[in-house]
Design a protein around this motif. Structure first.
Motif, short mmCIF file in Angstrom:
data_model
loop_
_atom_site.label_atom_id
_atom_site.label_comp_id
_atom_site.label_asym_id
_atom_site.label_seq_id
_atom_site.Cartn_x
_atom_site.Cartn_y
_atom_site.Cartn_z
N GLU A 1 0.85 -1.20 0.00
CA GLU A 1 0.00 0.00 0.00
C GLU A 1 0.89 1.25 0.00
OE1 GLU A 1 -3.25 0.73 0.18
OE2 GLU A 1 -4.19 -1.21 0.56
N LEU B 1 -0.62 13.93 7.76
CA LEU B 1 0.22 13.33 8.79
C LEU B 1 1.37 14.27 9.14
CD1 LEU B 1 1.25 10.94 10.55
CD2 LEU B 1 2.38 10.05 8.49
N VAL C 1 9.78 9.56 9.01
CA VAL C 1 8.34 9.42 8.73
C VAL C 1 8.15 9.08 7.25
CG1 VAL C 1 6.12 10.62 8.63
CG2 VAL C 1 7.64 10.97 10.59
N GLU C 2 8.85 9.85 6.41
CA GLU C 2 8.72 9.62 4.98
C GLU C 2 9.18 8.22 4.60
OE1 GLU C 2 9.85 11.91 0.86
OE2 GLU C 2 10.08 12.91 2.78
N GLN D 1 6.28 5.75 6.41
CA GLN D 1 4.85 6.05 6.46
C GLN D 1 4.01 5.05 5.65
OE1 GLN D 1 4.62 10.06 5.01
NE2 GLN D 1 4.95 9.51 2.87
N HIS D 2 4.54 4.64 4.51
CA HIS D 2 3.77 3.70 3.68
C HIS D 2 3.64 2.34 4.35
CE1 HIS D 2 3.66 6.65 0.54
NE2 HIS D 2 4.98 6.71 0.48
N TYR E 1 1.15 2.80 7.29
CA TYR E 1 -0.21 2.96 6.76
C TYR E 1 -0.71 1.63 6.18
CZ TYR E 1 -3.97 4.49 3.65
OH TYR E 1 -5.17 4.64 3.00
N GLY E 2 0.15 0.97 5.43
CA GLY E 2 -0.24 -0.30 4.82
C GLY E 2 -0.59 -1.35 5.86
N ALA F 1 -5.09 5.96 8.71
CA ALA F 1 -4.44 7.27 8.80
C ALA F 1 -4.32 7.70 10.26
CB ALA F 1 -5.23 8.30 8.00
N ALA G 1 -1.52 5.82 11.80
CA ALA G 1 -0.24 6.39 11.37
C ALA G 1 0.10 7.61 12.23
CB ALA G 1 -0.29 6.76 9.89
N GLN G 2 -0.88 8.44 12.51
CA GLN G 2 -0.64 9.61 13.36
C GLN G 2 -0.23 9.18 14.76
OE1 GLN G 2 -4.07 12.23 13.29
NE2 GLN G 2 -3.51 13.07 11.30
N PHE H 1 3.43 7.58 14.72
CA PHE H 1 4.58 8.47 14.58
C PHE H 1 4.66 9.49 15.71
CE2 PHE H 1 4.43 6.87 10.17
CZ PHE H 1 5.75 6.40 10.10
#
Lengths: 78, 207
Positions: free
Chosen positions: A57, A67, B25-26, B29-30, B33-34, B47, B50-51, B54
């Protein structure tokens, strides 16, 4: 290995190297002789990689942006 | 251009460099989230996870002690930092799942993972001419998604954490609260169920 059924039941342990020497040898012998089980093993062991690719994903850009904004705002409070 | 390792970014972030934290984070993040979306099957909740994840990472980064963290990791074998972050995300996701208490009676029939007896042998036909080189078509991707979603929760969680996220057996056991033996048994059953679903996919294509 007496049956294909018994062989399939032990595939995870076989791949993870958890079988005792005798059972491992017996299963290896069965796999050499039984092409059906050998093919089953190949597809069973290929499954995780295939599923990882299929289920990958990407976080949508707008959510990633939110975010980042959320974290910046919260980080300033610390 | 050389990729900055996790440990360097962690060090900079703990010294207050927010850009270093943003780089982490970058980077992850995927994956976070995944993981959350696959477990929760809801992009908004994913989402939120994810918040939460992190934010917790930012708050506790100085407590993180890497064994040997300096890589960027792979899908199959996460770096220690990635494993740490994904564990936080998995705990957050599973916590939400536990709270949902959704009755599943109205959902699509579950794949039966108890692939025992004759059904196992029936599933022996090959998945594809050569499963190791199977090309991931959009149709196949959807079939795998559908099969994973149809796994019952007890199997799906273990399958996702181990085979998709790359958690160790021990970490799956710790995250789910299951015994190691139970994790391994469920994983095997889940794989058999997934495989059987894909065999059906190919059989329907041929028919």
């Amino acid at each position: 290995m007496s049956t294909c059924q018994a062989c399939v039941e032990l595939l995870r342990e076989y791949l993870d190297g958890e079988l005792d020497f005798g059972t491992h040898e017996e299963l290896s012998g069965h796999l050499k002789k039984c092409s059906t089980c050998d093919e089953f093993l190949k597809s069973y062991s290929a499954m995780p990689k295939l599923c990882r690719e299929a289920l990958a994903e990407q976080m949508p850009q707008d959510l990633a942006h939110n975010l980042r904004a959320f974290l910046r705002a919260r980080a300033q409070k610390f | 251009m050389a990729v900055v390792g996790d440990s360097e970014l962690v060090e900079q972030a703990t010294q207050g460099r927010f850009e270093a934290f943003e780089a982490l984070v970058e980077r992850y993040q995927h994956r976070v989230y995944g993981l959350a979306k696959r477990l929760l099957r809801d992009e908004h909740e994913a989402a939120d996870v994810a918040q939460e994840t992190f934010l917790a990472v930012w708050q506790h980064l100085d407590e993180y002690r890497p064994p040997e963290a300096n890589g960027v990791g792979t899908d199959a074998s996460p770096t220690p930092l990635q494993a740490w972050i994904l564990t936080i995300a998995a705990n957050a996701s599973l916590g939400r799942l536990r709270k949902r208490k959704v009755r599943q009676t109205h959902e699509a029939p579950r794949l039966r993972a108890e692939a025992k007896g004759e059904s196992l042998v029936e599933a022996v036909p090959d998945l594809a001419p050569s499963a190791e080189t199977t090309v991931l078509t959009e149709e196949l991707r959807r079939a795998i998604e559908s099969a994973a979603q149809s796994l019952s929760a007890e199997f799906r969680e273990v399958f996702l954490l181990r085979d998709i996220e790359g958690f160790s057996y021990e970490d799956v056991a710790q995250t789910t609260g299951l015994t190691l033996a139970n994790v391994k048994t469920r994983l095997h059953r889940a794989r058999l169920a997934m495989r059987a679903a894909l065999v059906n996919f190919y059989e329907e294509k041929v028919a």
